[in-house]
Design a protein around this motif. Structure first.
Motif, PDB file in Angstrom:
ATOM      1  N   ILE A  75      28.606  38.963  47.651  1.00 27.89           N
ATOM      2  CA  ILE A  75      29.853  39.195  48.381  1.00 27.89           C
ATOM      3  C   ILE A  75      31.041  38.521  47.716  1.00 27.89           C
ATOM      4  O   ILE A  75      32.180  38.986  47.814  1.00 27.89           O
ATOM      5  CB  ILE A  75      29.712  38.716  49.848  1.00 27.89           C
ATOM      6  N   TRP A  76      30.788  37.429  46.974  1.00 26.04           N
ATOM      7  CA  TRP A  76      31.876  36.689  46.326  1.00 26.04           C
ATOM      8  C   TRP A  76      32.342  37.350  45.034  1.00 26.04           C
ATOM      9  O   TRP A  76      33.365  36.958  44.464  1.00 26.04           O
ATOM     10  CB  TRP A  76      31.421  35.262  46.043  1.00 26.04           C
ATOM     11  N   ARG A  77      31.618  38.351  44.569  1.00 21.70           N
ATOM     12  CA  ARG A  77      31.956  38.990  43.303  1.00 21.70           C
ATOM     13  C   ARG A  77      32.230  40.489  43.429  1.00 21.70           C
ATOM     14  O   ARG A  77      32.753  41.098  42.510  1.00 21.70           O
ATOM     15  CB  ARG A  77      30.788  38.786  42.319  1.00 21.70           C
ATOM     16  N   ILE A  78      31.895  41.044  44.567  1.00 22.07           N
ATOM     17  CA  ILE A  78      31.905  42.498  44.689  1.00 22.07           C
ATOM     18  C   ILE A  78      33.308  43.092  44.650  1.00 22.07           C
ATOM     19  O   ILE A  78      33.482  44.275  44.328  1.00 22.07           O
ATOM     20  CB  ILE A  78      31.154  42.916  45.979  1.00 22.07           C
ATOM     21  N   ARG A  79      34.321  42.276  44.930  1.00 23.78           N
ATOM     22  CA  ARG A  79      35.709  42.780  44.816  1.00 23.78           C
ATOM     23  C   ARG A  79      35.986  43.282  43.393  1.00 23.78           C
ATOM     24  O   ARG A  79      36.708  44.267  43.193  1.00 23.78           O
ATOM     25  CB  ARG A  79      36.690  41.679  45.201  1.00 23.78           C
ATOM     26  N   ARG A  80      35.388  42.612  42.405  1.00 25.63           N
ATOM     27  CA  ARG A  80      35.608  43.039  41.024  1.00 25.63           C
ATOM     28  C   ARG A  80      35.001  44.418  40.771  1.00 25.63           C
ATOM     29  O   ARG A  80      35.515  45.191  39.962  1.00 25.63           O
ATOM     30  CB  ARG A  80      35.029  41.999  40.050  1.00 25.63           C
ATOM     31  N   PHE A  81      33.881  44.719  41.458  1.00 24.93           N
ATOM     32  CA  PHE A  81      33.305  46.062  41.319  1.00 24.93           C
ATOM     33  C   PHE A  81      34.260  47.108  41.876  1.00 24.93           C
ATOM     34  O   PHE A  81      34.476  48.155  41.260  1.00 24.93           O
ATOM     35  CB  PHE A  81      31.958  46.147  42.032  1.00 24.93           C
ATOM     36  N   TYR A  82      34.836  46.838  43.052  1.00 22.80           N
ATOM     37  CA  TYR A  82      35.785  47.776  43.641  1.00 22.80           C
ATOM     38  C   TYR A  82      36.997  47.960  42.741  1.00 22.80           C
ATOM     39  O   TYR A  82      37.513  49.074  42.576  1.00 22.80           O
ATOM     40  CB  TYR A  82      36.237  47.283  45.011  1.00 22.80           C
ATOM     41  N   ASP A  83      37.480  46.865  42.152  1.00 24.29           N
ATOM     42  CA  ASP A  83      38.647  46.963  41.282  1.00 24.29           C
ATOM     43  C   ASP A  83      38.357  47.823  40.053  1.00 24.29           C
ATOM     44  O   ASP A  83      39.217  48.580  39.596  1.00 24.29           O
ATOM     45  CB  ASP A  83      39.080  45.561  40.825  1.00 24.29           C
ATOM     46  N   GLN A  84      37.127  47.715  39.530  1.00 24.50           N
ATOM     47  CA  GLN A  84      36.760  48.469  38.326  1.00 24.50           C
ATOM     48  C   GLN A  84      36.325  49.898  38.646  1.00 24.50           C
ATOM     49  O   GLN A  84      36.381  50.766  37.776  1.00 24.50           O
ATOM     50  CB  GLN A  84      35.627  47.752  37.591  1.00 24.50           C
ATOM     51  N   ASN A  85      35.887  50.127  39.891  1.00 22.91           N
ATOM     52  CA  ASN A  85      35.350  51.441  40.275  1.00 22.91           C
ATOM     53  C   ASN A  85      35.938  51.879  41.611  1.00 22.91           C
ATOM     54  O   ASN A  85      35.216  51.981  42.619  1.00 22.91           O
ATOM     55  CB  ASN A  85      33.820  51.386  40.364  1.00 22.91           C
ATOM     56  N   PRO A  86      37.230  52.161  41.649  1.00 25.22           N
ATOM     57  CA  PRO A  86      37.860  52.518  42.930  1.00 25.22           C
ATOM     58  C   PRO A  86      37.353  53.827  43.514  1.00 25.22           C
ATOM     59  O   PRO A  86      37.589  54.101  44.696  1.00 25.22           O
ATOM     60  CB  PRO A  86      39.353  52.616  42.563  1.00 25.22           C
ATOM     61  N   ASP A  87      36.636  54.637  42.692  1.00 28.88           N
ATOM     62  CA  ASP A  87      36.130  55.915  43.182  1.00 28.88           C
ATOM     63  C   ASP A  87      34.812  55.791  43.916  1.00 28.88           C
ATOM     64  O   ASP A  87      34.331  56.757  44.511  1.00 28.88           O
ATOM     65  CB  ASP A  87      35.953  56.886  42.011  1.00 28.88           C
ATOM     66  N   VAL A  88      34.179  54.591  43.888  1.00 29.31           N
ATOM     67  CA  VAL A  88      32.861  54.406  44.491  1.00 29.31           C
ATOM     68  C   VAL A  88      32.993  53.672  45.824  1.00 29.31           C
ATOM     69  O   VAL A  88      33.636  52.626  45.922  1.00 29.31           O
ATOM     70  CB  VAL A  88      31.930  53.612  43.559  1.00 29.31           C
ATOM     71  N   SER A  89      32.361  54.234  46.845  1.00 28.13           N
ATOM     72  CA  SER A  89      32.294  53.587  48.152  1.00 28.13           C
ATOM     73  C   SER A  89      30.924  52.944  48.286  1.00 28.13           C
ATOM     74  O   SER A  89      29.898  53.637  48.272  1.00 28.13           O
ATOM     75  CB  SER A  89      32.517  54.616  49.264  1.00 28.13           C
TER      76      SER A  89
END
Length: 302
Positions: A110-124
């Motif tokens: 949970i402490w790192r997953i924001r970076r995934f969203y930032d890199q992959n805005p098309d994935v929910s």
């Protein structure tokens, strides 16, 4: 195939799940319904098909001869249907369902997953914190992040990292620990009375678990780590659990030595879900994040 019009798919799924799982309870959990509802579906299937498929006994349901004969074919048919659904959904980059141990989710992911969203805005991303291992071939879950000596149920798995343990405690307690023998003077925090990881770590120091002091017991490792932060004793933690608290200075690792547990973290998918672009993106992101963490852990324990 007109005879299929008379039998609801939910009824056939009920028969297949019960036959494969062996119990009404496990089958109901897999299908996400109550045991009572599943029993009603089974009764409906038997009524439509005109014969009993299971015998009701005091020790549970036992498949009849006809059920034993057709159950493998039902499983193959349901697997094929699941593959069709997965192939259709694989065209959609937007959704990804991940089953993960609650502690890994809350203490590391949970402490790192924001970076995934930032890199992959098309994935929910949909994260399901579950202790139970999900059968990926018979669920809507795309990815299972698992911990153990093997990936267990799953058609395809990649090892992410090995699990290593080491003692941690509050900064105040750490001031009184200079040698491994000093650990024996402090209470040992236990998860459900278990001394997980202690035997392997202590053996490398010439010590044994019988010399450890009793200490508080908690129902899960996350609470044990919180107890260590508040100075209640020493806890044998692992890297994904304790790394951020160590970096923030909430706990201290008195020694550099870290012991292998024989367990590992696995990235598991079904054969069909692994083709989804979102699965590939998440796997590569997760491996990169863990590589950064491993590099940091190696430097801090060198």
């Amino acid at each position: 195939m007109q005879n299929l019009n008379a039998v609801p798919l939910s009824a056939l799924r009920a028969v297949e799940a019960i036959a494969r799982n062996g119990t009404l309870g496990r089958a109901a959990e897999e299908l996400g319904i109550t045991a009572g509802a599943l029993s009603q579906r089974l009764a409906k299937a038997e009524r439509i098909l005109g014969q009993p498929l299971f015998r009701r006994r005091t020790d549970g349901l036992k498949p009849t001869a006809i059920c034993l004969r057709v159950a493998p074919r039902l499983t193959r048919a349901m697997t094929d249907l699941s593959a069709v659904v997965s192939d259709i959904r694989a065209q959609d980059n937007q959704t990804l369902t991940v089953s993960v141990a609650p502690i890994f989710a809350s203490r590391w992911l949970i402490w790192r997953i924001r970076r995934f969203y930032d890199q992959n805005p098309d994935v929910s991303l949909r994260v399901l914190p579950k202790i139970e291992v999900v059968d990926l071939d018979h669920s809507e879950v795309d990815v299972g992040i698992r911990v153990g000596d093997d990936p267990a149920i799953g058609a395809d798995a990649v090892k992410l990292l090995d699990q290593r343990v080491f003692p941690v405690c509050s900064p105040d307690i750490a001031q009184g620990i200079r040698t491994p023998e000093n650990l024996l003077a402090f209470p040992v925090i236990r998860e459900n009375e278990d001394l997980y990881g202690w035997a392997g770590w202590l053996s490398g120091q010439g010590l044994e678990t019988k010399d450890l002091k009793p200490g508080p017991t908690y129902a899960d490792a996350s609470l044990c780590l919180d107890a260590a932060m508040t100075g209640q004793g020493v806890f044998m933690a692992w890297e994904t659990l304790a790394c951020d608290a160590l970096e923030r200075g909430q706990i201290v690792s008195p020694f550099n030595h870290r012991s292998e547990t024989g367990a590992a973290y696995w990235f598991a998918t079904s054969q069909h879900a692994r083709r989804k672009p979102s699965v590939v993106k998440f796997r590569e992101w997760l491996k990169a994040e863990l590589a950064c963490s491993i590099d940091h852990w190696s430097n801090s324990s060198a």
